[in-house]
Design an enzyme around this catalytic site. Structure first.
Site, PDB file in Angstrom:
ATOM      1  N   ILE A  39       0.855  -1.195   0.000  1.00 52.46           N
ATOM      2  CA  ILE A  39       0.000   0.000   0.000  1.00 52.46           C
ATOM      3  C   ILE A  39       0.887   1.240   0.000  1.00 52.46           C
ATOM      4  CG2 ILE A  39      -1.723   1.302   1.332  1.00 52.46           C
ATOM      5  CD1 ILE A  39      -2.825  -1.293   0.069  1.00 52.46           C
ATOM      6  N   HIS A 120     -13.458   3.942  12.713  1.00 50.90           N
ATOM      7  CA  HIS A 120     -14.389   5.057  12.935  1.00 50.90           C
ATOM      8  C   HIS A 120     -13.876   6.307  12.249  1.00 50.90           C
ATOM      9  CE1 HIS A 120     -12.524   7.618  16.167  1.00 50.90           C
ATOM     10  NE2 HIS A 120     -12.004   6.505  16.631  1.00 50.90           N
ATOM     11  N   GLU A 166     -18.267   6.990  17.068  1.00 55.00           N
ATOM     12  CA  GLU A 166     -17.492   6.113  17.975  1.00 55.00           C
ATOM     13  C   GLU A 166     -17.150   6.860  19.251  1.00 55.00           C
ATOM     14  OE1 GLU A 166     -13.918   4.255  19.869  1.00 55.00           O
ATOM     15  OE2 GLU A 166     -14.175   6.291  19.118  1.00 55.00           O
ATOM     16  N   GLU A 167     -16.798   8.141  19.071  1.00 53.62           N
ATOM     17  CA  GLU A 167     -16.334   8.924  20.215  1.00 53.62           C
ATOM     18  C   GLU A 167     -17.450   9.200  21.235  1.00 53.62           C
ATOM     19  OE1 GLU A 167     -13.341   9.143  20.745  1.00 53.62           O
ATOM     20  OE2 GLU A 167     -12.196   9.351  18.887  1.00 53.62           O
ATOM     21  N   HIS A 282      -6.908  12.967  21.529  1.00 58.00           N
ATOM     22  CA  HIS A 282      -8.119  13.759  21.830  1.00 58.00           C
ATOM     23  C   HIS A 282      -7.820  15.244  22.063  1.00 58.00           C
ATOM     24  CE1 HIS A 282     -10.983  10.173  22.912  1.00 58.00           C
ATOM     25  NE2 HIS A 282     -10.504  10.131  21.693  1.00 58.00           N
ATOM     26  N   ASP A 297       2.566   3.202   7.540  1.00 56.51           N
ATOM     27  CA  ASP A 297       2.897   2.367   6.379  1.00 56.51           C
ATOM     28  C   ASP A 297       2.821   0.884   6.740  1.00 56.51           C
ATOM     29  OD1 ASP A 297       3.706   1.664   3.832  1.00 56.51           O
ATOM     30  OD2 ASP A 297       5.818   2.140   4.164  1.00 56.51           O
TER      31      ASP A 297
HETATM   32  N1  TRP Z   1     -11.319   4.151  20.861  1.00 50.61           N
HETATM   33  C1  TRP Z   1     -10.541   5.182  21.493  1.00 50.61           C
HETATM   34  C2  TRP Z   1     -10.865   6.476  20.806  1.00 50.61           C
HETATM   35  O1  TRP Z   1     -11.229   6.478  19.670  1.00 50.61           O
HETATM   36  C3  TRP Z   1      -9.076   4.985  21.350  1.00 50.61           C
HETATM   37  C4  TRP Z   1      -8.581   3.822  22.097  1.00 50.61           C
HETATM   38  C5  TRP Z   1      -8.210   3.799  23.359  1.00 50.61           C
HETATM   39  C6  TRP Z   1      -8.421   2.539  21.573  1.00 50.61           C
HETATM   40  N2  TRP Z   1      -7.798   2.548  23.680  1.00 50.61           N
HETATM   41  C7  TRP Z   1      -7.931   1.778  22.620  1.00 50.61           C
HETATM   42  C8  TRP Z   1      -8.634   1.992  20.334  1.00 50.61           C
HETATM   43  C9  TRP Z   1      -7.659   0.450  22.408  1.00 50.61           C
HETATM   44  C10 TRP Z   1      -8.365   0.664  20.127  1.00 50.61           C
HETATM   45  C11 TRP Z   1      -7.876  -0.097  21.172  1.00 50.61           C
HETATM   46  O2  TRP Z   1     -10.746   7.510  21.377  1.00 50.61           O
HETATM   47 ZN    ZN Z   2     -10.590   6.358  18.006  1.00 53.01          ZN
HETATM   48 CA    CA Z   3       3.461   0.376   2.073  1.00 57.92          CA
END
Ligand code: TRP
Ligand code: ZN
Ligand code: CA
Length: 312
Positions: A39, A120, A166-167, A282, A297
Site C-alpha cells: 500500500i 471510525h 465512535e467517540e 483527543h 505504512d
Molecule cells: N477508541 C478510542 C478512541 O477512539 C481509542 C482507544 C483507546 C483505543 N484505547 C484503545 C482503540 C484500544 C483501540 C484499542 O478515542
Molecule cells: Zn478512536
Molecule cells: Ca506500504
C-alpha cells in the site's frame, strides 16, 4: 464422429479436447494466493491531508453531527463509488443528531461469507482527529481502493465500513450490528478494526480476541522483523466490541493512545519511554504532524495483507 485423441485419454477429456464441453471451474489450476500489494503510504497520507483540510474548513473538527463529519463521509464515498464499490450510507440518531455509517461492498464468489474491515470516521470535538482516527479510516480506504485497482476476485465477499459516533460510545457500529438480521450476522466470518494506526510514539499492538485472526497479523509483523504485543488496552474500547458481543470473530491493530510507552517498549520499537504513545490523543494537536509515517505504512500494509489472506 471420430475424436482424434490418444486411446488412453478419458471420454471426458476427449470431449474437452474437442471443445464440446466447457471447462468446469473445478478443473482450473488450484488458486494461487496472490500476495497483497504494497500500500503506497503517500496515498494514505494524501487522505489524511484531505481530512485535515476538511476539519480546517469546518470549525476544526470532524465530530458527530458536524459539517466536518458529513464532508468526511462525502470524500470517502466519492472515492469508493468511483472505484466501483456498492456504497450505502446508514443513518442513526445519537444525542439528538443524525449520524452516518458508510458501508462499501465488493462481492466475492460466496455471498454467504463476508469479511469485514472497519474504522471510525468521526473525531472528537477538540481537533481534526488525524491519528484518531483519520489513520484507520485512510488505511481502510486505501486498502479498499487497492482491491479495486487489483480487481481482486476474492472467494469471500468484502465489506468495508466507516463508523459514525465512535467517540460518543461506539454508537454507529453498535447500530450497525443491532439492526443486522441474525442470518446476516452469521455470514460475517470476521471483523477487523483499525482505530489509531499511526501514533507518533508508536507501539505495535495486535488484538488478541481471536487466535486465527491474531496470527495473520503477528505473522506479517514477524516477517518484517517488527515485534508486536497482544493488545490489552483494546478490550471493548473500539468498534469491534459490538461484533464481539454478537459472537463474530474480531481482530485488529492499534499503535497506542494515551498510555505511556515503557523503557522496554522504547527499546524494541524506538520512540520515547515515559511519553504517551499519542501525546495529542483527543487534543487540538491531533493533526497531520501527529503521525509516525513508518507505523502508518506498516499497519496499512498489514491491513492489506490480512484482507488478501483472509478473503481466500
Ligand atoms: N477508541 C478510542 C478512541 O477512539 C481509542 C482507544 C483507546 C483505543 N484505547 C484503545 C482503540 C484500544 C483501540 C484499542 O478515542
Ligand atoms: Zn478512536
Ligand atoms: Ca506500504
Amino acid at each position: 464422429m471420430k475424436l482424434s485423441v490418444p486411446i488412453r485419454v478419458t471420454a471426458a477429456a476427449a470431449l474437452l479436447a474437442a471443445g464440446l464441453v466447457a471447462v468446469p471451474a473445478a478443473a482450473a489450476a488450484p488458486p494461487t494466493a496472490a500476495a497483497a500489494p504494497d500500500i503506497p503510504v503517500a496515498n494514505v497520507q494524501a487522505h489524511l491531508a484531505e481530512l485535515n483540510s476538511i476539519a480546517e474548513a469546518n470549525g476544526g473538527n470532524r465530530a458527530h453531527g458536524s459539517a466536518g463529519y458529513q464532508a468526511s463521509v462525502d470524500y470517502l464515498k466519492a472515492k469508493l463509488d468511483e472505484a466501483g464499490f456498492t456504497t450505502t450510507v446508514q443513518e442513526f440518531t445519537s444525542g439528538g443528531q443524525t449520524g452516518y455509517n458508510l458501508i462499501a461492498d465488493w462481492p466475492g464468489a460466496d455471498p454467504d461469507q463476508v469479511l469485514m474491515a472497519g474504522a471510525h470516521l468521526d473525531s472528537v470535538g477538540s481537533g481534526a482527529g488525524i491519528n484518531d482516527n483519520g489513520s484507520g479510516s485512510a488505511a481502510v480506504l486505501e486498502t479498499a481502493l487497492a482491491v479495486s485497482r487489483e480487481q481482486l476476485a476474492p472467494a469471500k465477499s468484502l465489506r468495508f465500513a466507516w463508523w459514525g459516533a465512535e467517540e460518543l460510545g461506539m454508537v454507529g457500529s453498535r447500530h450497525y450490528v443491532d439492526q443486522l438480521p441474525a442470518d446476516e450476522q452469521a455470514k460475517i466470518s470476521g471483523y477487523l478494526n483499525f482505530d489509531m494506526v499511526g501514533s507518533p510514539n508508536a507501539g505495535y499492538f495486535v488484538y488478541d480476541d481471536d487466535p486465527a485472526l491474531e496470527k495473520v497479523f503477528t505473522d506479517y509483523f514477524a516477517g518484517i522483523d517488527v515485534p508486536t504485543e497482544a493488545d490489552t488496552e483494546a478490550d471493548g474500547r473500539s468498534d469491534h466490541a459490538s461484533f464481539l458481543s454478537a459472537g463474530i470473530p474480531v481482530g485488529g491493530l492499534f499503535t497506542g493512545a494515551g498510555s505511556t510507552k515503557s523503557a522496554e517498549q522504547a527499546e524494541k520499537w524506538g520512540g520515547t519511554a515515559g511519553d504517551s504513545f499519542d501525546p495529542c490523543y483527543h487534543s487540538a494537536c491531533d493533526d497531520t504532524a501527529n503521525i509516525d509515517e513508518t507505523a502508518l505504512d506498516r499497519n496499512s500494509d498489514a491491513l492489506a495483507h490480512s484482507i488478501w489472506e483472509l478473503s481466500g
